[in-house]
Design a protein around this motif. Sequence first.
Motif, mmCIF file in Angstrom:
data_model
loop_
_atom_site.group_PDB
_atom_site.id
_atom_site.type_symbol
_atom_site.label_atom_id
_atom_site.label_comp_id
_atom_site.label_asym_id
_atom_site.label_seq_id
_atom_site.Cartn_x
_atom_site.Cartn_y
_atom_site.Cartn_z
ATOM 1 N N ASP A 88 11.309 75.823 -80.343
ATOM 2 C CA ASP A 88 12.657 76.194 -79.919
ATOM 3 C C ASP A 88 13.718 75.457 -80.735
ATOM 4 O OD1 ASP A 88 15.093 76.520 -78.512
ATOM 5 O OD2 ASP A 88 14.035 76.757 -76.609
ATOM 6 N N THR A 90 17.226 76.468 -80.574
ATOM 7 C CA THR A 90 18.317 77.322 -80.119
ATOM 8 C C THR A 90 19.514 76.468 -79.681
ATOM 9 O OG1 THR A 90 17.295 77.512 -77.911
ATOM 10 C CG2 THR A 90 16.767 79.216 -79.532
ATOM 11 N N THR A 95 17.495 76.267 -74.339
ATOM 12 C CA THR A 95 16.269 75.471 -74.383
ATOM 13 C C THR A 95 15.845 75.022 -72.994
ATOM 14 O OG1 THR A 95 16.723 74.679 -76.629
ATOM 15 C CG2 THR A 95 15.231 73.360 -75.299
ATOM 16 N N HIS A 98 14.304 77.841 -71.189
ATOM 17 C CA HIS A 98 12.961 78.085 -71.717
ATOM 18 C C HIS A 98 11.974 77.056 -71.172
ATOM 19 C CE1 HIS A 98 15.134 79.893 -75.473
ATOM 20 N NE2 HIS A 98 15.184 80.694 -74.430
ATOM 21 N N ALA A 109 5.906 72.490 -75.662
ATOM 22 C CA ALA A 109 7.138 72.833 -76.372
ATOM 23 C C ALA A 109 7.415 71.871 -77.523
ATOM 24 C CB ALA A 109 8.324 72.842 -75.412
ATOM 25 N N ILE A 111 10.723 71.011 -79.650
ATOM 26 C CA ILE A 111 12.163 71.241 -79.545
ATOM 27 C C ILE A 111 12.899 70.653 -80.743
ATOM 28 C CG2 ILE A 111 14.229 70.857 -78.164
ATOM 29 C CD1 ILE A 111 12.407 70.494 -75.738
ATOM 30 N N THR A 113 16.206 71.751 -81.074
ATOM 31 C CA THR A 113 17.589 71.958 -80.629
ATOM 32 C C THR A 113 18.321 70.621 -80.586
ATOM 33 O OG1 THR A 113 16.830 73.791 -79.248
ATOM 34 C CG2 THR A 113 19.004 72.889 -78.752
ATOM 35 N N MET A 135 10.127 66.416 -79.050
ATOM 36 C CA MET A 135 11.538 66.692 -79.298
ATOM 37 C C MET A 135 12.061 65.767 -80.384
ATOM 38 S SD MET A 135 14.735 66.937 -76.626
ATOM 39 C CE MET A 135 14.888 65.195 -76.221
#
Length: 281
Positions: A88, A90, A95, A98, A109, A111, A113, A135
């Motif tokens: 992701d 976005t 996010t 999602h 996930a 991430i 973002t 992330m």
Amino acid sequence: MTESTSTPTSNSASAPRRVAIAGASGRMGHMLIEAVRNAPDLRLAGALDIAGSPALGADAGAFLGFDSGVSIVSDLRAGLKDAQVLIDFTRPEGTLAHLAVCRELGVQAVIGTTGFSDAQKAEIAEIAKDIAIMMAPNMSVGVNVTFKLLEMAAKAMATGYDIEIIEAHHRHKVDAPSGTALKMGEVIADALGRDLKDCAVYAREGITGERDPSTIGFSAIRGGDIVGDHTVLFAGTGERIEITHKSSSRVTYAQGSLRAVRFLAGQRAGLFDMYDVLGLR
């Protein structure tokens, strides 16, 4: 970022990891779809975009001239039902929406973002108690090696050097400073035993007075199609050191994301970053 204490899952060495892409019709979405297509150990299993996107219903590989068998959808559960992991890049609100469904379905996930508030970061940390999340504000391997270099430099030049972070991005970027620049500031502040919230200076105008030597300054440039340039300046008396990373293509972000997807295959839950993925901790 807090590491998980969870135990690894078992994975089949032969079965490709099933990956869903958020923002599938955007520039980064296209780059990620192409990267997944070219990775023998990964398979595209879902493609998401916002409601009202003209790409909805189209095959996710159409821009490359091939039939992936995966249609772009806005229904999160439909787009994630066959996936093991979501990538992701976005917007924060998207996010988080999602991630709520990822948590419900047990989908991991990755991430990329940026622009999350502290409250949103706390929400992600809570979700990571149930699923594995990687992330990072920048997925580039080179950028994350740069973070490590900055940590070393900050410790060695803790006194007598003024620190400024200068970043440049394309005209379409909506947040400033960039997530990467902020992460650079956090790495430096942590190495110096400071809190970035207390020492960051984001704007200067008019009669500002002499520079406070304990501050970390930020400057943001926006223009053209610059993918991403970041320079950290350590300015001392009689010398200055500049540590710079320049991105010429988003492909480095895509390849870093795929490394993160592979790393998460061995995790049940927890919040990780690229230091974990690259073994830099």
